[in-house]
Structures are given as structure tokens and as C-alpha cells.
Design an enzyme around this catalytic site. Sequence first.
Site, PDB file in Angstrom:
ATOM      1  N   ASP A   1       0.875  -1.160   0.000  1.00 40.49           N
ATOM      2  CA  ASP A   1       0.000   0.000   0.000  1.00 40.49           C
ATOM      3  C   ASP A   1       0.919   1.219   0.000  1.00 40.49           C
ATOM      4  O   ASP A   1       2.121   1.108   0.266  1.00 40.49           O
ATOM      5  CB  ASP A   1      -0.899  -0.030   1.239  1.00 40.49           C
ATOM      6  CG  ASP A   1      -1.807   1.185   1.336  1.00 40.49           C
ATOM      7  OD1 ASP A   1      -2.443   1.532   0.328  1.00 40.49           O
ATOM      8  OD2 ASP A   1      -1.852   1.796   2.423  1.00 40.49           O
TER       9      ASP A   1
ATOM     10  N   ASP B   1      -0.092   5.133   0.918  1.00 40.51           N
ATOM     11  CA  ASP B   1      -0.281   6.196   1.898  1.00 40.51           C
ATOM     12  C   ASP B   1      -0.254   5.663   3.329  1.00 40.51           C
ATOM     13  O   ASP B   1      -0.965   4.713   3.671  1.00 40.51           O
ATOM     14  CB  ASP B   1      -1.614   6.905   1.638  1.00 40.51           C
ATOM     15  CG  ASP B   1      -1.678   7.499   0.240  1.00 40.51           C
ATOM     16  OD1 ASP B   1      -0.626   7.944  -0.255  1.00 40.51           O
ATOM     17  OD2 ASP B   1      -2.768   7.522  -0.358  1.00 40.51           O
TER      18      ASP B   1
END
Length: 224
Positions: free
Chosen positions: A7, A9
Site C-alpha cells: 500500500d 499512503d
Amino acid sequence: MKLALFDLDHTLIPIDSDHAWGEFATRIGWADPVEFKRRNDAFYEQYKAGTLDIHEYIRFTTEPVRRHGPGASAEAHTRFMREVVGPAITPQARALVEAHRKAGEQIAIVTATNEFVTRPIAHSFGVQELIAVELARGPGGWYSGDIAGTPSFREGKVTRVAEWLAARGRGWGDVDITFYSDSRNDLPLLEKVQHPVATNPDDTLRATALARGWRILELFKEQQ
């Protein structure tokens, strides 16, 4: 095939790039400073709570880019990388990606943030494989405000990774996957892979990781 999925952020970078882009767009005069900030903040809270309508959010967040066109948007994003994203990327995050690369693993970033915001960020990590929210294009060839295909959000990340694997002639049984994420929104994919890593996890994900014995990585605390 060993695959390392990240992922983006609050996992590889200690900011939300989508929210940060909205703040940047406001700062350079591309959006009303009061109304855009109010809605941007509200959408971010919905994301953290797991209640975000991704289609509504994409229409909102891409509006300044759609209005200014490709040339001005590319220039603005270069400045965004220089002023906001670049300083936020830590040596620890780069080292984590590089460790998987040196181990001979295929690397991909899987993010619920749209491709316009995230592709340059992925490239800054040396990652070419990006699974992001793909933006549909209108008759003029520029973004329309709609999403193309399945958004890589929540359960959609499982769908998009499956599509990515299928395009390479592989299925879930053909790969050994490590997935790093900070968010409760990524539980569907974390539960699917062999090696889930709760990275800088939110409270819900931390509790789940502790209950299930998943590895917990405090990537950004390690720099302090």
C-alpha cells in the site's frame, strides 16, 4: 513467484498523497480554499472510518486536474513531488522496497489513490508495477471524473491483484505474497495473502494483527 505488494499512503510514505494533493491544489490556487478543504477533510475522515464512496471522491478530487488539463497538471505534479512527496519519503521506506528487490521478488504498489497522483510516486521508489484507481477518459482524451474498471479500494484490491496475476498467466496458488498496509480498508487483501504485514497500522488493523499473530512493522518510528 514471490511478490511484494505495498500500500502507499501511511505505509510507504507517512502522508496521505491524495489528501496532500488536495491541500497542494488549494495552495496553488486551483481550488476554493474553504470549500475544497472542508470537503477534502470530510472525505479523508470517511476513508479512515471505512465509509468512503470512492466514486464520489474521485469526481471531487480530480476536478481541479480535469479543469486545468494535462500540461498544467503535469507541471503542478512535478512541483508537488518536489515540495511535498519527495521530502516525505524516508530512507527506511526505500530500504524496505530495496530489500525485496534484492531478494528477487516482483514488486508492485497497490493503492486506493488514483493513478495521476501515484504513478510518479511509484516511479520515485523505482516501482514500475502500479495498481491504482484508474481514471476514465472522456471524448477529448482527458480525465472524465469517472473510474475505469474496478477501483483498487477495499475488496477491489483483491479483484485488481487477481486481474494483474491473470494477465501474467498466474493465479493465487502460483504466488507467495507479502502485503504491507496500514489500513483497515485493506483487510480483504491482507487476509488473502500468505504474509500480511500491518505497517504503521490504524487501531482496527493493529487489533486484528495482534489477534491473528500478524507481523506489525512500525516503519516510520524506526527512523526516530
